[in-house]
Design a protein around this motif. Structure first.
Motif, short mmCIF file in Angstrom:
data_model
loop_
_atom_site.label_atom_id
_atom_site.label_comp_id
_atom_site.label_asym_id
_atom_site.label_seq_id
_atom_site.Cartn_x
_atom_site.Cartn_y
_atom_site.Cartn_z
N ALA A 1 0.83 -1.20 0.00
CA ALA A 1 0.00 0.00 0.00
C ALA A 1 0.87 1.25 0.00
CB ALA A 1 -0.94 -0.01 1.21
N VAL A 2 1.95 1.23 0.77
CA VAL A 2 2.87 2.38 0.82
C VAL A 2 3.53 2.56 -0.54
CG1 VAL A 2 5.03 3.23 1.82
CG2 VAL A 2 3.25 2.30 3.30
N ARG A 3 3.98 1.46 -1.16
CA ARG A 3 4.61 1.55 -2.49
C ARG A 3 3.63 2.11 -3.51
NH1 ARG A 3 7.64 -2.78 -0.81
NH2 ARG A 3 6.49 -4.55 -1.54
N ALA A 4 2.39 1.65 -3.46
CA ALA A 4 1.38 2.13 -4.41
C ALA A 4 1.14 3.63 -4.23
CB ALA A 4 0.08 1.35 -4.23
N GLN A 5 1.05 4.09 -3.00
CA GLN A 5 0.86 5.52 -2.74
C GLN A 5 2.05 6.33 -3.21
OE1 GLN A 5 -2.53 6.08 -2.41
NE2 GLN A 5 -1.61 7.93 -1.65
N THR A 6 3.25 5.80 -2.97
CA THR A 6 4.46 6.49 -3.40
C THR A 6 4.50 6.62 -4.92
OG1 THR A 6 5.67 5.70 -1.46
CG2 THR A 6 6.98 6.45 -3.33
N LEU A 7 4.20 5.53 -5.62
CA LEU A 7 4.17 5.57 -7.08
C LEU A 7 3.12 6.56 -7.57
CD1 LEU A 7 4.59 1.83 -8.11
CD2 LEU A 7 6.18 3.71 -8.54
N LYS A 8 1.94 6.55 -6.96
CA LYS A 8 0.88 7.48 -7.37
C LYS A 8 1.34 8.92 -7.19
CE LYS A 8 -3.96 8.66 -6.49
NZ LYS A 8 -3.74 10.00 -6.91
N ARG A 9 1.95 9.20 -6.05
CA ARG A 9 2.44 10.56 -5.78
C ARG A 9 3.53 10.96 -6.78
NH1 ARG A 9 4.02 9.91 -0.83
NH2 ARG A 9 6.21 9.65 -1.33
N GLU A 10 4.45 10.04 -7.08
CA GLU A 10 5.53 10.33 -8.03
C GLU A 10 4.98 10.57 -9.44
OE1 GLU A 10 8.33 7.15 -7.60
OE2 GLU A 10 9.21 8.03 -5.81
N ILE A 11 3.95 9.85 -9.80
CA ILE A 11 3.32 10.07 -11.12
C ILE A 11 2.61 11.42 -11.13
CG2 ILE A 11 1.47 9.28 -12.65
CD1 ILE A 11 2.31 6.38 -11.80
N ASP A 12 1.86 11.71 -10.07
CA ASP A 12 1.11 12.96 -9.99
C ASP A 12 2.00 14.19 -9.98
OD1 ASP A 12 -1.24 11.49 -9.97
OD2 ASP A 12 -1.58 11.72 -7.80
N ASP A 13 3.13 14.13 -9.26
CA ASP A 13 3.96 15.33 -9.15
C ASP A 13 5.05 15.42 -10.23
OD1 ASP A 13 6.12 13.73 -8.33
OD2 ASP A 13 6.06 14.37 -6.25
N GLY A 14 5.11 14.44 -11.12
CA GLY A 14 6.05 14.50 -12.23
C GLY A 14 7.41 13.89 -11.94
N THR A 15 7.64 13.46 -10.71
CA THR A 15 8.92 12.85 -10.36
C THR A 15 9.18 11.60 -11.19
OG1 THR A 15 8.62 13.63 -8.10
CG2 THR A 15 10.30 11.96 -8.44
N MET A 16 8.15 10.83 -11.45
CA MET A 16 8.31 9.60 -12.23
C MET A 16 8.77 9.91 -13.65
SD MET A 16 8.38 6.34 -12.14
CE MET A 16 7.62 6.00 -10.58
N ASP A 17 8.27 11.00 -14.23
CA ASP A 17 8.71 11.39 -15.57
C ASP A 17 10.21 11.64 -15.60
OD1 ASP A 17 6.13 11.25 -16.55
OD2 ASP A 17 5.77 13.40 -16.40
N VAL A 18 10.71 12.32 -14.59
CA VAL A 18 12.14 12.61 -14.51
C VAL A 18 12.93 11.31 -14.36
CG1 VAL A 18 13.93 13.76 -13.16
CG2 VAL A 18 11.77 14.93 -13.60
#
Length: 85
Positions: A22-39
């Motif tokens: 659940a923590v990993r899923a929330q972290t991934l969602k946050r990273e996608i939402d704030d653009g960190t995942m794109d970087v």
């Protein structure tokens, strides 16, 4: 061992793993939402592309250069020279 015995023995561990997921899923969602995942993806793609091109320039075959780039990206594939053609 039936399901109830299994849950009694491993219930705490099952709960711990579910919480971690659940923590990993929330972290991934946050990273996608704030653009960190794109970087992160952009950086990994750049490093992989650079590794692939440098391996080609160094004289490695396309298969071996691709393998090296995948390894650099953390993608575990079988090396092209580990199997016979």
């Amino acid at each position: 061992m039936d399901k109830n015995e299994f849950i009694k023995l491993f219930g705490d561990k099952i709960g711990e793993i579910a919480n971690q997921d659940a923590v990993r899923a929330q972290t991934l969602k946050r990273e996608i939402d704030d653009g960190t995942m794109d970087v992160t993806v952009n950086n990994a793609t750049t490093v992989t592309w650079y590794t692939y091109n440098q391996a080609l320039k160094a004289g490695f075959t396309d298969d071996k250069a691709f393998y090296m780039a995948c390894q650099m990206a953390g993608i575990d594939i079988e090396a092209p020279y580990n199997h016979e053609a």
